[in-house]
Design a protein around this motif. Sequence first.
Motif, mmCIF file in Angstrom:
data_model
loop_
_atom_site.group_PDB
_atom_site.id
_atom_site.type_symbol
_atom_site.label_atom_id
_atom_site.label_comp_id
_atom_site.label_asym_id
_atom_site.label_seq_id
_atom_site.Cartn_x
_atom_site.Cartn_y
_atom_site.Cartn_z
ATOM 1 N N SER A 213 7.088 -6.664 -7.092
ATOM 2 C CA SER A 213 5.703 -6.876 -7.520
ATOM 3 C C SER A 213 5.273 -5.831 -8.546
ATOM 4 N N LEU A 214 5.549 -4.537 -8.247
ATOM 5 C CA LEU A 214 5.155 -3.472 -9.176
ATOM 6 C C LEU A 214 6.164 -3.302 -10.303
ATOM 7 N N LYS A 215 7.371 -3.824 -10.103
ATOM 8 C CA LYS A 215 8.436 -3.713 -11.096
ATOM 9 C C LYS A 215 8.850 -2.253 -11.313
ATOM 10 N N ASP A 248 7.221 9.412 -9.361
ATOM 11 C CA ASP A 248 7.291 8.094 -8.731
ATOM 12 C C ASP A 248 5.892 7.634 -8.314
ATOM 13 N N LYS A 249 5.079 8.582 -7.852
ATOM 14 C CA LYS A 249 3.716 8.220 -7.448
ATOM 15 C C LYS A 249 2.935 7.681 -8.640
ATOM 16 N N TRP A 250 2.962 8.410 -9.763
ATOM 17 C CA TRP A 250 2.193 7.977 -10.929
ATOM 18 C C TRP A 250 2.755 6.678 -11.522
ATOM 19 N N SER A 251 4.053 6.501 -11.412
ATOM 20 C CA SER A 251 4.645 5.242 -11.901
ATOM 21 C C SER A 251 4.136 4.060 -11.087
ATOM 22 N N SER A 252 4.064 4.237 -9.765
ATOM 23 C CA SER A 252 3.596 3.149 -8.904
ATOM 24 C C SER A 252 2.111 2.874 -9.121
ATOM 25 N N LEU A 253 1.312 3.926 -9.325
ATOM 26 C CA LEU A 253 -0.121 3.733 -9.559
ATOM 27 C C LEU A 253 -0.370 3.050 -10.904
ATOM 28 N N THR A 254 0.425 3.444 -11.908
ATOM 29 C CA THR A 254 0.276 2.824 -13.231
ATOM 30 C C THR A 254 0.679 1.351 -13.198
ATOM 31 N N SER A 255 1.666 1.046 -12.364
ATOM 32 C CA SER A 255 2.177 -0.338 -12.293
ATOM 33 C C SER A 255 1.398 -1.203 -11.319
ATOM 34 N N ALA A 256 0.373 -0.639 -10.665
ATOM 35 C CA ALA A 256 -0.392 -1.405 -9.677
ATOM 36 C C ALA A 256 -1.075 -2.613 -10.302
ATOM 37 N N LYS A 257 -1.333 -2.560 -11.620
ATOM 38 C CA LYS A 257 -1.989 -3.680 -12.301
ATOM 39 C C LYS A 257 -1.109 -4.932 -12.324
ATOM 40 N N ILE A 259 0.216 -6.318 -9.871
ATOM 41 C CA ILE A 259 0.023 -7.126 -8.660
ATOM 42 C C ILE A 259 -0.823 -8.358 -8.957
ATOM 43 N N LYS A 260 -1.718 -8.253 -9.935
ATOM 44 C CA LYS A 260 -2.592 -9.388 -10.224
ATOM 45 C C LYS A 260 -1.816 -10.599 -10.770
ATOM 46 N N HIS A 261 -0.583 -10.357 -11.217
ATOM 47 C CA HIS A 261 0.251 -11.466 -11.695
ATOM 48 C C HIS A 261 1.090 -12.069 -10.578
ATOM 49 N N GLU A 262 0.959 -11.549 -9.361
ATOM 50 C CA GLU A 262 1.736 -12.033 -8.222
ATOM 51 C C GLU A 262 1.286 -13.448 -7.843
ATOM 52 N N THR A 263 2.275 -14.323 -7.569
ATOM 53 C CA THR A 263 1.968 -15.705 -7.185
ATOM 54 C C THR A 263 1.764 -15.859 -5.690
ATOM 55 N N ASN A 264 2.321 -14.910 -4.912
ATOM 56 C CA ASN A 264 2.171 -14.963 -3.454
ATOM 57 C C ASN A 264 0.755 -14.506 -3.085
ATOM 58 N N PRO A 265 -0.039 -15.372 -2.426
ATOM 59 C CA PRO A 265 -1.428 -15.008 -2.090
ATOM 60 C C PRO A 265 -1.529 -13.761 -1.211
ATOM 61 N N LYS A 267 0.577 -11.170 -1.116
ATOM 62 C CA LYS A 267 0.861 -9.975 -1.910
ATOM 63 C C LYS A 267 -0.249 -9.687 -2.918
ATOM 64 N N LYS A 268 -0.931 -10.738 -3.362
ATOM 65 C CA LYS A 268 -1.979 -10.551 -4.361
ATOM 66 C C LYS A 268 -3.176 -9.767 -3.801
ATOM 67 N N LYS A 269 -3.306 -9.741 -2.468
ATOM 68 C CA LYS A 269 -4.398 -8.999 -1.823
ATOM 69 C C LYS A 269 -4.102 -7.499 -1.709
ATOM 70 N N ILE A 270 -2.839 -7.138 -1.945
ATOM 71 C CA ILE A 270 -2.430 -5.745 -1.745
ATOM 72 C C ILE A 270 -3.039 -4.847 -2.823
ATOM 73 N N GLY A 271 -3.460 -3.666 -2.399
ATOM 74 C CA GLY A 271 -3.992 -2.661 -3.322
ATOM 75 C C GLY A 271 -3.312 -1.318 -3.104
ATOM 76 N N ILE A 272 -3.275 -0.482 -4.149
ATOM 77 C CA ILE A 272 -2.620 0.833 -4.078
ATOM 78 C C ILE A 272 -3.585 1.893 -4.619
ATOM 79 N N SER A 273 -3.633 3.024 -3.944
ATOM 80 C CA SER A 273 -4.477 4.139 -4.407
ATOM 81 C C SER A 273 -3.794 5.460 -4.086
ATOM 82 N N LYS A 274 -4.362 6.514 -4.626
ATOM 83 C CA LYS A 274 -3.847 7.855 -4.328
ATOM 84 C C LYS A 274 -4.192 8.231 -2.884
#
Length: 319
Positions: A213-215, A248-257, A259-265, A267-274
Amino acid sequence: MEARTRQGGKKKCRECNQFKELDEDMRCTTCVTPEDKDECRTCKRKVTEIDNAIKCDGCKTWNHIGCEKVGKNYYKALKEEDGATWFCKICKQTILSSFGQLAKLKEDYKQVMKKIQGITDKNERVKIIEEKMEEKDDDIVDKVTNTIVEKTEAVDIVQKTAEVVIRHIEEKEKREKRKKNVVVYNVPESSHNEVQSRIDEDLSRCNDLFENSLKVRECKIERVSKLGRPREDNRSRPMLVQLRSEDDKWSSLTSAKNIKHETNPEKKKIGISKDLTKEERDAEKRVRQELYEKRSNGEQGWYVKNGKLYREQAIRNRF
């Protein structure tokens, strides 16, 4: 002073009616009663009305003028002078001695009064010294009190400063522990009963999330754990994810956007924060409250970035 004089010449006695030598009361020596006779203090002989004698105003005894060696002229002058005072030799000595004693008493009295005055002066000096000591004591107490207050204030300042420093150090330590962590929301709860099985399932889901999802395929997850106790309604709890590094933390936070392209409903609800500390969460809450108030007042172009409030127009004006 009383005096008695021998009456010269023969006259008729008023008691026996015979012509004899009489005294002042017109009585002869035969008719004079024993009560009228006194004894001379010097010669101890009787002093009658017909004797030339003088009574001492001190001891009240009679004395022949011859025994006391009182001159006739002096004796006559004493008789003629009203209110004259005469003292025998013994009384004179007593009086002179009394005068000496009185003088000594006066001198003693003066000495006593000097001592009393000295004691009074000393008491006054002591009183003055005590008053000065009290004033000094008050000054010392005031100085000590002021010093204590100043020291107490200084201690309070140092203590408050120390508390601030300690909180800062503790906050820094907390942030240091969280620097490689992220918090993932809305990851479904595991259906396993065993603890290790639940951990393995959560880890598998996180790896799938980060890779697909985050790639972020090079990101390595060290540990995962659910935060808080399981909920009765089985709603998902936040998941703490500890990564290999801060990059790795900053990479995952930057890639959190992504998730909005996820087709699985789900997974699309998942959110990531510090992984924020309480102080960071409170600060972020205040900033977002301020952003809400600005937008409610019609102010546009404001947004939050890295825990601070920015305005888009202000950024554009810089370029």
